[in-house]
Design an enzyme around this catalytic site. Sequence first.
Site, PDB file in Angstrom:
ATOM      1  N   TRP A 104      38.989  40.415  37.233  1.00  9.50           N
ATOM      2  CA  TRP A 104      39.548  40.691  35.910  1.00  9.50           C
ATOM      3  C   TRP A 104      40.326  39.506  35.356  1.00  9.50           C
ATOM      4  CZ3 TRP A 104      37.124  44.022  33.256  1.00  9.50           C
ATOM      5  CH2 TRP A 104      36.533  45.125  33.880  1.00  9.50           C
ATOM      6  N   ASP A 171      48.317  41.843  33.024  1.00  5.01           N
ATOM      7  CA  ASP A 171      47.311  42.890  32.852  1.00  5.01           C
ATOM      8  C   ASP A 171      47.558  43.869  33.988  1.00  5.01           C
ATOM      9  OD1 ASP A 171      45.156  44.570  32.936  1.00  5.01           O
ATOM     10  OD2 ASP A 171      43.623  43.002  33.052  1.00  5.01           O
ATOM     11  N   LYS A 195      43.179  55.021  33.776  1.00  2.84           N
ATOM     12  CA  LYS A 195      43.318  55.082  35.230  1.00  2.84           C
ATOM     13  C   LYS A 195      44.448  56.054  35.608  1.00  2.84           C
ATOM     14  CE  LYS A 195      41.320  50.668  35.002  1.00  2.84           C
ATOM     15  NZ  LYS A 195      39.943  50.943  35.346  1.00  2.84           N
TER      16      LYS A 195
HETATM   17  N1  PMP Z   1      41.667  44.770  33.427  1.00  6.47           N
HETATM   18  C1  PMP Z   1      41.661  45.519  34.532  1.00  6.47           C
HETATM   19  C2  PMP Z   1      42.616  45.193  35.635  1.00  6.47           C
HETATM   20  C3  PMP Z   1      40.775  46.601  34.642  1.00  6.47           C
HETATM   21  O1  PMP Z   1      40.761  47.343  35.749  1.00  6.47           O
HETATM   22  C4  PMP Z   1      39.896  46.889  33.580  1.00  6.47           C
HETATM   23  C5  PMP Z   1      38.944  48.067  33.617  1.00  6.47           C
HETATM   24  N2  PMP Z   1      38.511  48.492  34.815  1.00  6.47           N
HETATM   25  C6  PMP Z   1      39.929  46.069  32.460  1.00  6.47           C
HETATM   26  C7  PMP Z   1      40.828  45.028  32.402  1.00  6.47           C
HETATM   27  C8  PMP Z   1      39.002  46.312  31.304  1.00  6.47           C
HETATM   28  O2  PMP Z   1      39.433  47.433  30.627  1.00  6.47           O
HETATM   29  P1  PMP Z   1      38.563  48.119  29.476  1.00  6.47           P
HETATM   30  O3  PMP Z   1      37.283  48.569  30.088  1.00  6.47           O
HETATM   31  O4  PMP Z   1      39.463  49.232  29.040  1.00  6.47           O
HETATM   32  O5  PMP Z   1      38.347  47.099  28.410  1.00  6.47           O
END
Ligand code: PMP
Length: 364
Positions: A104, A171, A195
């Site tokens: 991520w 994040d 989550k």
């Molecule tokens: N950052 C992290 C740490 C995530 O776990 C996720 C989704 N699993 C995201 C960003 C992306 O989020 P979204 O699908 O809501 O755009």
Amino acid sequence: MTAVRRPFNFSAGPATLPEPVLRQVAAEMLDWGGSGMSVMEMSHRGKEFGSILERAEADLRELLAVPANFRILFMQGGGLGENSIVPLNLSRGGRVDVVVTGSWSRKSAAEARRYADVQIAADIGSGHSIPNDWQLRPDASYVHVCTNETIDGIEFHDLPRLTNGVPLVIDCSSHLLSRAIDWSRVGLAFGGAQKNIGPAGLTLVFVRDDLLGHALDICPTAFNYETVAANHSMYNTPPTFAIYVAGLVFEWVKNLDYAGKRGLAAIEQRNIDKARLLYSTLDASGFYENRVDPSCRSRMNVPFFLQDEKLNESFLAQADTAGLLQLKGHKSVGGMRASLYNAMSLEGVQALASFMQDFEARHG
Ligand code: PMP
């Protein structure tokens, strides 16, 4: 209605929600609070929804002890949307340092490159522990860190303390509301709700006052933090139903009792106990393996592998039959992943651990 135990759901997100919350949502679906309307059918500018948003924000501020100089924004766009929205608001077109600890944060760095001069301050590469040595530029607009890597199962148990005045952006999508946050170390925090908090479609942003008002001209108005803050998250229509469900989850956390603790402290202790149980089951076995350094193992997302990968399909099928759902690992890493978000009970993790021991006894 007869109470039938629902299966335990280990999805990485959208994820399991507290059953009492789902029941309350069902009970209020056609008529919220005597209004004659579902929350989905209400104007976001009416007094009914106004009270829902106000309460949700106050409860969230109280739960996470968010200081008065931080704004809480209820937005859309998700974590990936924030990968653009953050640099559009904070980079000033200058320098951004990113610490890469997994998939991520690597994605965040790539997206920020569209707006700013991005440097990878440290990179975990193919390792399994958070790198110590960070190359930080004193004139960076901010430093980005993903404090819980959902795919790789790597969590910061202490937030980095940046001493040179550069704001830290976190994040925290996949561990938001699972533990306390040290706001003295943070300039901005963001996370999707899907989550620990509620349905997909809601993104929470916590931003320190002094970081507002620096958006690039090309920043869409609906994503300009200053505009969103000035309009109390009502510049455009916010994700009303998701905010309502999130509000019920906040109340549920506030009222949770566990191990002599209450509220966020109770949920954090329960998360510690759940993670300890699963990691000790993994470590005691030669059949399963978690590869993350113990110093940064995630309490929320536990990736693990069967030594014999040929057994993966039958592990998943038998887990499903045993009422243990969505254990398949992310496609980029394979294996298994158990996500132990707030709404997962200790009983659910005990059921998983027993199933794993039983499977090992039959196939090991
Ligand atoms: N950052 C992290 C740490 C995530 O776990 C996720 C989704 N699993 C995201 C960003 C992306 O989020 P979204 O699908 O809501 O755009």
